[in-house]
Design a protein around this motif. Sequence first.
Motif, PDB file in Angstrom:
ATOM      1  N   THR A   1       7.147  18.401  68.370  1.00 36.11           N
ATOM      2  CA  THR A   1       7.869  19.451  67.618  1.00 36.11           C
ATOM      3  C   THR A   1       7.161  20.753  67.552  1.00 36.11           C
ATOM      4  O   THR A   1       6.003  20.637  67.943  1.00 36.11           O
TER       5      THR A   1
ATOM      6  N   ALA B   1       6.073  13.336  61.178  1.00 36.82           N
ATOM      7  CA  ALA B   1       6.647  11.987  60.839  1.00 36.82           C
ATOM      8  C   ALA B   1       7.457  12.045  59.391  1.00 36.82           C
ATOM      9  O   ALA B   1       6.835  13.026  58.617  1.00 36.82           O
ATOM     10  N   SER B   2       8.554  11.313  58.882  1.00 31.64           N
ATOM     11  CA  SER B   2       9.234  11.674  57.881  1.00 31.64           C
ATOM     12  C   SER B   2       9.662  10.330  57.256  1.00 31.64           C
ATOM     13  O   SER B   2       9.824   9.262  58.007  1.00 31.64           O
TER      14      SER B   2
ATOM     15  N   ASN C   1      14.745   5.514  54.919  1.00 30.11           N
ATOM     16  CA  ASN C   1      14.878   5.886  56.527  1.00 30.11           C
ATOM     17  C   ASN C   1      13.422   6.261  56.952  1.00 30.11           C
ATOM     18  O   ASN C   1      12.629   6.987  56.038  1.00 30.11           O
ATOM     19  N   GLU C   2      13.126   5.980  57.947  1.00 31.18           N
ATOM     20  CA  GLU C   2      11.847   6.441  58.413  1.00 31.18           C
ATOM     21  C   GLU C   2      12.006   7.035  60.038  1.00 31.18           C
ATOM     22  O   GLU C   2      12.559   6.411  60.835  1.00 31.18           O
ATOM     23  N   GLU C   3      11.209   8.057  60.467  1.00 34.38           N
ATOM     24  CA  GLU C   3      11.299   8.789  61.701  1.00 34.38           C
ATOM     25  C   GLU C   3      10.095   9.194  62.363  1.00 34.38           C
ATOM     26  O   GLU C   3       9.279   9.683  61.459  1.00 34.38           O
ATOM     27  N   HIS C   4      10.125   9.136  63.373  1.00 33.98           N
ATOM     28  CA  HIS C   4       8.514   9.923  64.040  1.00 33.98           C
ATOM     29  C   HIS C   4       9.170  10.585  65.291  1.00 33.98           C
ATOM     30  O   HIS C   4       9.943  10.052  66.049  1.00 33.98           O
ATOM     31  N   LEU C   5       8.615  11.960  65.376  1.00 31.52           N
ATOM     32  CA  LEU C   5       8.881  12.618  66.434  1.00 31.52           C
ATOM     33  C   LEU C   5       7.351  13.093  67.170  1.00 31.52           C
ATOM     34  O   LEU C   5       6.353  13.304  66.805  1.00 31.52           O
TER      35      LEU C   5
ATOM     36  N   ARG D   1      11.967  12.897  49.860  1.00 30.01           N
ATOM     37  CA  ARG D   1      12.112  12.901  51.200  1.00 30.01           C
ATOM     38  C   ARG D   1      10.283  13.511  51.481  1.00 30.01           C
ATOM     39  O   ARG D   1      10.030  14.595  50.882  1.00 30.01           O
TER      40      ARG D   1
ATOM     41  N   GLU E   1       7.837  14.793  54.524  1.00 26.88           N
ATOM     42  CA  GLU E   1       7.734  15.294  55.903  1.00 26.88           C
ATOM     43  C   GLU E   1       6.255  15.918  56.516  1.00 26.88           C
ATOM     44  O   GLU E   1       5.957  16.668  55.741  1.00 26.88           O
TER      45      GLU E   1
END
Length: 621
Positions: free
Chosen positions: A156, A138-139, A149-153, A128, A130
């Motif tokens: 934060t 972003a992770s 899996n891919e995520e954007h915030l 992982r 991040e």
Amino acid sequence: MSEETKYTEDNIRSLDWKEHIRMRPGMYIGKLGDGSSADDGIYILLKEVIDNSIDEFVMGTGKTIEVSIQTERVIVRDYGRGIPLGKVVDVVSKMNTGGKYDSRAFKKSVGLNGVGTKAVNALSSYFRVESTRDNKSASAEFERGELTNEEHLDETSRRKGTKITFVPDEDIFKNYKYRPEYVARMLKYYVFLNPGLTIVFNGEKFFSENGLKDLLSENINESDRLYPIIHLRAEDIEIAMTHSKTQYSEEYHSFANGQNTTQGGTHQAAFREAVVKTIREYYNKNYEASDVRKSIVSAIAIKVMEPVFESQTKTKLGSTDMGGDLPTVRTFINDFVKTHLDNYLHKNPETADALQRKIIQAERERKELSGIRKLAKDRAKKASLHNKKLRDCRVHLTDNKKDNYLESTLFITEGDSASGSITKSRNVNTQAVFSLRGKPLNSYNMSKKIVYENEEFNLLQAALNIEDSMEDLRYNKIVIATDADVDGMHIRLLLITFFLQFFPELIKKGHLYILQTPLFRVRNKKETKYCYTPEERAEALATLGKNPEITRFKGLGEISPDEFQHFIGDNIRLDPIMLDDNMSIEELLSFYMGKNTPDRQEFIIDNLKVELDVVEEGLPL
């Protein structure tokens, strides 16, 4: 034409980046291993991740790095700039992608091939990444290099920086275990090379104010220093040195662009040469090089533009030039040492006097030894023609162009039966066997003369090729393979004493091990299990069901060659010999091998373990 000899378009196959890394991991991280050796792959994975955080510190951001290792899960968190959010996936999964190709951002970077974190990703069952910057993050998560899996915030409160979490893949790293001693040593080297950096490892803080001077302070007790540590530094170079009062061998800790070059290279060779040249000129005496360097304990670190290393794991520097408009590595180091060491000796006459006395003493000892040395060499030459003590292998540590050079191993065994079993079942490419005739001599408090007078020690020294320098060491691992009984333990202790007394750097650099062999064999008609502990035996009994056959191995000679190959192959179990930082070698040898003091008697009684062959309830032996 037969099917086997056809060669068509169908035979040509392109591997994607992760397939290639997983199929040929040795090209990227050296050898695999299980964590018993400091250069095993699981530590290279950790190093590749930390190197990126170090580069952030070097660029002036992120003064703290946090490292956490809980069983197999590794987490590295820095507080640098953070990976650009749109490139988080690419940086850890696309070959030849990274900031280090832009020389403005990373002038003298640790890693230059853009492979590091991609190799960690491909060789991890879970990975992982991040990144946090500009109050956004972003992770991405991967399994064996595959994005899962891919995520954007967009908002934060996390501090900026990068956090990498990975679990080495057990399909590739068999039965691995991180040893905190090896991790701690690696992290200490990072802080010695980067004064002002703090690394926190599982809650313990590492920090250095004085760089390589602190490294030497840890490696040689004040009471054993012939003179105070000489510490010299300028842009792109730092050295620290002293001479030991008791140690025979030369000891070097060398670094290039932050890498611990355990096999030396052009910078270490230039430093050894420069010290001799400067000291000869200072005293205006043509001293023998070996007399000047005898008992030296030193460290050198340099930074070069676009370094050339002789392997992916960067253990030997091959660069001949510093880069840019700078001179060659040899000229640069020679000029620096000539100017600064000469100045230091002029300003510190007490150190200069102590050093000269040491050189004269070394010269006297060498001349006393010269006759016996010649006799010993002649004897060793004759012995090597018809001596069967050493059954050599084909690949050695000095063959660092070969993929498997780090696998080179010498087993030191006792007696003909044990050495016969290992010899018949070993890998002839990378495993050699040296057979002892009986118990070696207790060499505690003896002079180097005994190494030449004692045939067994002389032949062992010749087999290892360490008489003049550790740089010529022929085997990466020296493994003591003795029975797990009182006599076997005594032989281990006598061999460790020999290495501590005359070649401590072998142990300090992590080359000496004890071979673990199974205590029990538990089998039924379908399956055989080898057990190294009573707990493993209990598990085997539970697995194999009713009334399996149980054999207790009492010595290595009892184990047949067919069985021995299971214990020295891919599943080999080794216990590394490590030195306690809090005790000097002199204190260590005096306590264990000196006079039989009440303190030692008390220690033996407190630590004595008696194994009784008893019949446990329901578990017949």
